[in-house]
Scaffold this motif. Structure first.
Motif, PDB file in Angstrom:
ATOM      1  N   PHE A   1       0.805  -1.220   0.000  1.00 44.68           N
ATOM      2  CA  PHE A   1       0.000   0.000   0.000  1.00 44.68           C
ATOM      3  C   PHE A   1       0.840   1.272   0.000  1.00 44.68           C
ATOM      4  CE2 PHE A   1      -2.946  -3.240   1.510  1.00 44.68           C
ATOM      5  CZ  PHE A   1      -4.030  -2.994   0.672  1.00 44.68           C
ATOM      6  N   SER A   2       2.147   1.114  -0.137  1.00 45.37           N
ATOM      7  CA  SER A   2       3.027   2.271  -0.301  1.00 45.37           C
ATOM      8  C   SER A   2       3.281   2.573  -1.776  1.00 45.37           C
ATOM      9  CB  SER A   2       4.373   2.012   0.396  1.00 45.37           C
ATOM     10  OG  SER A   2       4.182   1.757   1.766  1.00 45.37           O
ATOM     11  N   ILE A   3       2.929   1.638  -2.646  1.00 45.45           N
ATOM     12  CA  ILE A   3       3.189   1.791  -4.083  1.00 45.45           C
ATOM     13  C   ILE A   3       2.528   3.039  -4.669  1.00 45.45           C
ATOM     14  CG2 ILE A   3       2.819   0.741  -6.365  1.00 45.45           C
ATOM     15  CD1 ILE A   3       3.219  -1.988  -5.003  1.00 45.45           C
ATOM     16  N   PRO A   4       1.247   3.334  -4.331  1.00 39.74           N
ATOM     17  CA  PRO A   4       0.630   4.538  -4.899  1.00 39.74           C
ATOM     18  C   PRO A   4       1.390   5.817  -4.562  1.00 39.74           C
ATOM     19  CG  PRO A   4      -1.054   3.107  -3.994  1.00 39.74           C
ATOM     20  CD  PRO A   4       0.261   2.535  -3.564  1.00 39.74           C
ATOM     21  N   LEU A   5       1.870   5.948  -3.334  1.00 40.74           N
ATOM     22  CA  LEU A   5       2.620   7.141  -2.962  1.00 40.74           C
ATOM     23  C   LEU A   5       3.929   7.210  -3.739  1.00 40.74           C
ATOM     24  CD1 LEU A   5       3.140   8.600   0.592  1.00 40.74           C
ATOM     25  CD2 LEU A   5       5.078   8.367  -0.952  1.00 40.74           C
ATOM     26  N   LEU A   6       4.616   6.094  -3.851  1.00 38.71           N
ATOM     27  CA  LEU A   6       5.887   6.063  -4.564  1.00 38.71           C
ATOM     28  C   LEU A   6       5.714   6.405  -6.041  1.00 38.71           C
ATOM     29  CD1 LEU A   6       7.380   2.841  -2.919  1.00 38.71           C
ATOM     30  CD2 LEU A   6       8.204   5.186  -2.599  1.00 38.71           C
ATOM     31  N   ARG A   7       4.577   6.034  -6.614  1.00 41.71           N
ATOM     32  CA  ARG A   7       4.346   6.260  -8.039  1.00 41.71           C
ATOM     33  C   ARG A   7       3.778   7.647  -8.341  1.00 41.71           C
ATOM     34  NH1 ARG A   7       0.442   3.605 -10.236  1.00 41.71           N
ATOM     35  NH2 ARG A   7       1.217   3.931 -12.346  1.00 41.71           N
ATOM     36  N   LEU A   8       2.862   8.126  -7.511  1.00 37.02           N
ATOM     37  CA  LEU A   8       2.068   9.289  -7.905  1.00 37.02           C
ATOM     38  C   LEU A   8       2.351  10.571  -7.127  1.00 37.02           C
ATOM     39  CD1 LEU A   8      -1.383   7.491  -8.351  1.00 37.02           C
ATOM     40  CD2 LEU A   8       0.271   8.102 -10.119  1.00 37.02           C
TER      41      LEU A   8
END
Length: 428
Positions: free
Chosen positions: A196-203
């Motif tokens: 659930f950290s992927i969205p922050l890392l991407r966007l």
């Protein structure tokens, strides 16, 4: 919640993932597993508790000292995400490695716990600072509250799953030992946090910052020194931090010592875990409520409400006699613990210069960390002098009163001269 933008949702999703570390590793599963491992290795109970305390003190002190300068360096354009990623990877990686430590390797457990905690706490400094990049000043209360709400809900899911696996293993329903079940819980935590950290890392990107210049480290020290020299321009900021230091000390002490308090009332381990779980669930919607009410009545007024609720908690603690009373107290805490933390973060984000957000959230981190010293000491000394734990909890009302009074002198709106004179922001 549906009105959040994609960028705001990406920021909120990190709280959904990272909060699993707070409840499973910091509060519930790891301490129990570590104590069992230390006992198996022949370490005395008193010694193992002391070693855990030393470890917590170490990472708290290290981060409190480093946070301002690391934040100041990260204020340069493009560096915030890099610093966040470093601490995030350190935290997730160390948490995952906990699952592979032999049962009796208590020292290795503490070392990995130290690195995991540094990673989690360090990443949170930059995560909080990203609030100024993902939303507008007007929406900060709502977005910050949404983060805490989703954090409570998000942590409840892997926590419930982990506890279920542990209990089923203890009962023999699952063919695994308690230690294996705990290791599975560590793996679940790392996977949940990372996913659930992927969205922050991407966007999520750094929108406010200072232009890169030669000798970043030495220049960062100079900028940090300049901030201290211009302390009068940031009067509202540091006055708020002083108020925050006191009332958040009370909040943190009640959270951290709730398990021991419940044990004193005769609540068993299973009962305590259930209380912790329900507190997470109840706190989520109330964090949203605080955020929405802050948009109507202003964040500062809702901070007053939260502080008053905690004063009531302190007073009610005197009359605690049964487990039912403890449940009532826990649910009362749940109504405000998320709200007061969320609105504090949002209020602080509003009154600091956006292009120096990392530096100032470094100070925010210091005041939050060192605030965990006074409260536990106050509870301990009062409980010993009176022979009653309830009076120890009641003594915390002093911290809330001081915080309340100091907050009265902090301006509602934060248009301070530091923002006016801040360096030109760079939009990315």
């Amino acid at each position: 919640m549906k009105k959040l933008s994609k960028r705001e949702w990406s920021w909120v999703s990190y709280d959904w993932g990272n909060s699993a570390f707070s409840i499973i590793i910091t509060t519930a599963v790891f301490p129990i597993y570590y104590k069992a491992a230390a006992t198996e290795a022949g370490i005395a109970t008193v010694d193992s508790t002391a070693y855990l305390g030393y470890t917590i003190s170490t990472f708290t002190f290290v981060l409190a000292m480093l946070a301002p300068i690391l934040g100041t360096i990260a204020d340069y354009q493009g560096l915030k995400k890099q610093f966040f990623s470093f601490f995030f990877i350190l935290g997730v990686g160390s948490t995952a490695l906990l699952a592979f430590v032999p049962n009796d390797s208590w020292l290795l457990l503490l070392i990995l716990y130290l690195f995991a905690s540094i990673g989690s706490t360090g990443a949170n400094v930059y995560y909080d600072a990203f609030l100024v990049d993902v939303t507008t000043r007007k929406r900060m209360n709502r977005v910050s509250a949404s983060g805490y709400a989703m954090g409570y809900l998000g942590s409840a899911i892997p926590f419930f799953l982990s506890i279920a696996i542990i209990l089923l293993g203890q009962q023999g329903t699952l063919p695994i030992s308690s230690s294996v079940a705990s290791k599975i819980a560590f793996g679940i935590t790392a996977l949940w946090w990372a996913s659930f950290s992927i969205p922050l890392l991407r966007l999520v990107k750094q929108r406010h910052g200072i232009a890169l210049e030669p000798s970043l480290v030495s220049q960062s020290f100079k900028r940090l020194g300049q901030t201290f020299k211009e302390i009068k321009q940031y009067r509202a900021v540091f006055l708020f931090l002083l108020a925050y230091f006191f009332y958040i000390d009370g909040v943190g002490t009640i959270i951290s010592m709730s398990t021991a308090y419940g044990k004193d009332l005769g609540l068993g381990t299973s009962g305590l875990l259930l209380v912790l779980l329900m507190t997470q669930v109840v706190a989520a919607p109330f964090a949203i409520v605080y955020g929405k009410l802050a948009e109507r009545f202003k964040g500062k007024k809702m901070l007053y409400v939260g502080i008053v609720v905690y004063m009531i908690v302190c007073i009610y603690a005197i009359f605690l006699e049964t487990i039912v009373d403890f449940w009532i107290l826990a649910m009362l805490v749940a109504t405000s613990q998320g709200g007061i933390q969320a609105l504090s973060r949002a209020y602080f984000a509003k009154i600091i210069p956006k292009n120096k957000s990392n530096e100032f959230f470094g100070f925010y981190n210091i005041f939050g960390k060192f605030a965990s010293i006074t409260g536990p000491f106050l509870v301990g000394i009062t409980a010993q002098l009176t022979g009653n734990t309830s009076f120890g909890v009641f003594s915390l009302i002093i911290l809330f009163i001081i915080g309340f009074i100091l907050l009265l002198f902090v301006p509602e709106t934060a248009s301070h001269t530091a923002n006016k004179n801040a360096q030109t922001e760079i939009s990315a």
